[in-house]
Design a protein around this motif. Structure first.
Motif, short mmCIF file in Angstrom:
data_model
loop_
_atom_site.label_atom_id
_atom_site.label_comp_id
_atom_site.label_asym_id
_atom_site.label_seq_id
_atom_site.Cartn_x
_atom_site.Cartn_y
_atom_site.Cartn_z
N LEU A 1 0.83 -1.21 0.00
CA LEU A 1 0.00 0.00 0.00
C LEU A 1 0.86 1.26 0.00
O LEU A 1 0.53 2.25 -0.67
N ALA A 2 1.97 1.23 0.72
CA ALA A 2 2.84 2.40 0.81
C ALA A 2 3.43 2.76 -0.55
O ALA A 2 3.67 3.94 -0.83
N ASP A 3 3.68 1.77 -1.38
CA ASP A 3 4.32 2.00 -2.68
C ASP A 3 3.39 1.62 -3.82
O ASP A 3 3.83 1.16 -4.87
N PHE B 1 8.52 2.18 13.18
CA PHE B 1 9.18 3.30 12.48
C PHE B 1 8.35 3.79 11.30
O PHE B 1 8.14 4.99 11.13
N ASP B 2 7.88 2.86 10.46
CA ASP B 2 7.17 3.27 9.26
C ASP B 2 5.89 4.04 9.59
O ASP B 2 5.59 5.07 8.98
N HIS C 1 5.21 8.12 8.68
CA HIS C 1 4.08 8.69 7.96
C HIS C 1 3.34 9.71 8.81
O HIS C 1 2.91 10.76 8.30
N LEU C 2 3.17 9.42 10.09
CA LEU C 2 2.49 10.36 10.98
C LEU C 2 3.24 11.68 11.03
O LEU C 2 2.64 12.75 10.88
N GLY D 1 -3.70 18.37 9.47
CA GLY D 1 -3.23 17.74 8.24
C GLY D 1 -3.27 16.24 8.21
O GLY D 1 -2.73 15.61 7.29
N LEU D 2 -3.92 15.64 9.20
CA LEU D 2 -4.00 14.18 9.24
C LEU D 2 -4.95 13.66 8.16
O LEU D 2 -4.76 12.57 7.63
#
Length: 274
Positions: A107-109, A157-158, A162-163, A191-192
């Motif tokens: 999903l991230a990429d 971490f990931d 993103h947060l 901005g969330l």
């Protein structure tokens, strides 16, 4: 070449807890566990990856919407009832993370635009899913938070990357240190989420955005996606060659010629992605 938009019957993974379908170039993935406010089990994570893979490989799909079943939640977080079995210590938690990581990475990429259609609870792992999408549209009254500090969990971490990229380090600290929940209006302010709309307008708003994206030139969208991703990297890590190449691909494309013709002929363009 992209095929003409098609539709297929709703399909499922994870014993029906992940549903997906395609209509008019728009793929929709539904988290279908309303009895638990769409809490994510391990099989749902794996089912999500399977659904996303199939929509990625479907040439008729140009944009993907993620939505929760019912009106109570997008995704309320991880299925806590599985913790004793799957996340009871560091070793088990590591295995859980490993098995769910592939879906998050996909999903991230993701190579196609993604939209989170958020109504109700969007917490913990659910918020992580939403943050991995390109666009987040929320209904008024939705609630957001990461209760890791209340559960003794170290958020990865990931997820924190993103947060922080969305709300900045100070707001990220406030959310993480307190485990607090915030309303959609506050999520929009920091901005969330990208837009907050009345609950009865949510589905139509998201569909309108998805249809607009679906009708635009896929190569131009890919160029924006690639360039924005490189901008977010440290200067030394940026792939400027990839940015130049996608620019060349756009200028040499049939879609660019079609866009010019359609403008001169005062008609809607018919893009093919080539």
């Amino acid at each position: 070449m992209l095929n003409a938009p098609t539709a297929h019957a709703e399909r499922s993974h994870a014993d029906g807890k992940i549903l997906y379908s395609v209509a008019d170039g728009v793929g929709t993935v539904t988290f279908n566990n309303p009895a638990k406010h769409n809490a994510m089990s391990l099989d749902m994570w794996e089912g999500l990856g399977a659904a996303l893979s199939e929509l990625r490989d479907d040439p008729s799909v140009r944009v993907v919407i993620l939505v929760g079943a019912g009106s109570r939640a997008f995704v309320s977080g991880a299925d806590i009832s599985q913790f004793e079995q799957n996340r009871h210590n560091a070793e088990a938690s590591e295995e859980y993370s490993r098995r769910s990581a592939a879906s998050r990475a996909l999903l991230a990429d993701y190579p196609k635009p993604t939209i989170a259609c958020i109504r109700g609870f969007c917490l913990g792992g659910g918020l992580q899913v939403a943050m991995l999408t390109d666009i987040r549209i929320a209904a008024e009254g939705s609630q957001f938070g990461i209760p890791a500090a209340r559960l003794g969990i170290a958020y990865g971490f990931d997820g924190l990357k993103h947060l922080v990229s969305l709300v900045g380090p100070s707001q990220a600290r406030l959310l993480m240190f307190t485990g607090m929940r915030i309303e959609a209006s506050e999520a929009g302010r920091i901005g969330l989420v990208d837009r907050v709309v009345p609950a009865d307008k949510l589905a139509d708003t998201v569909q309108e955005i998805a249809r607009t994206i679906s009708g635009n030139a896929p190569l131009a969208i890919a160029a924006a996606r690639i360039t924005i991703a490189e901008i977010l990297k440290d200067a030394g890590d940026r792939d400027m060659a990839a940015i130049r190449q996608i620019g060349v691909d756009c200028m040499d494309s049939e879609d660019f010629r079609e866009g010019r013709r359609a403008f001169m002929e005062k008609r809607a363009p018919q893009f093919t992605g080539r």
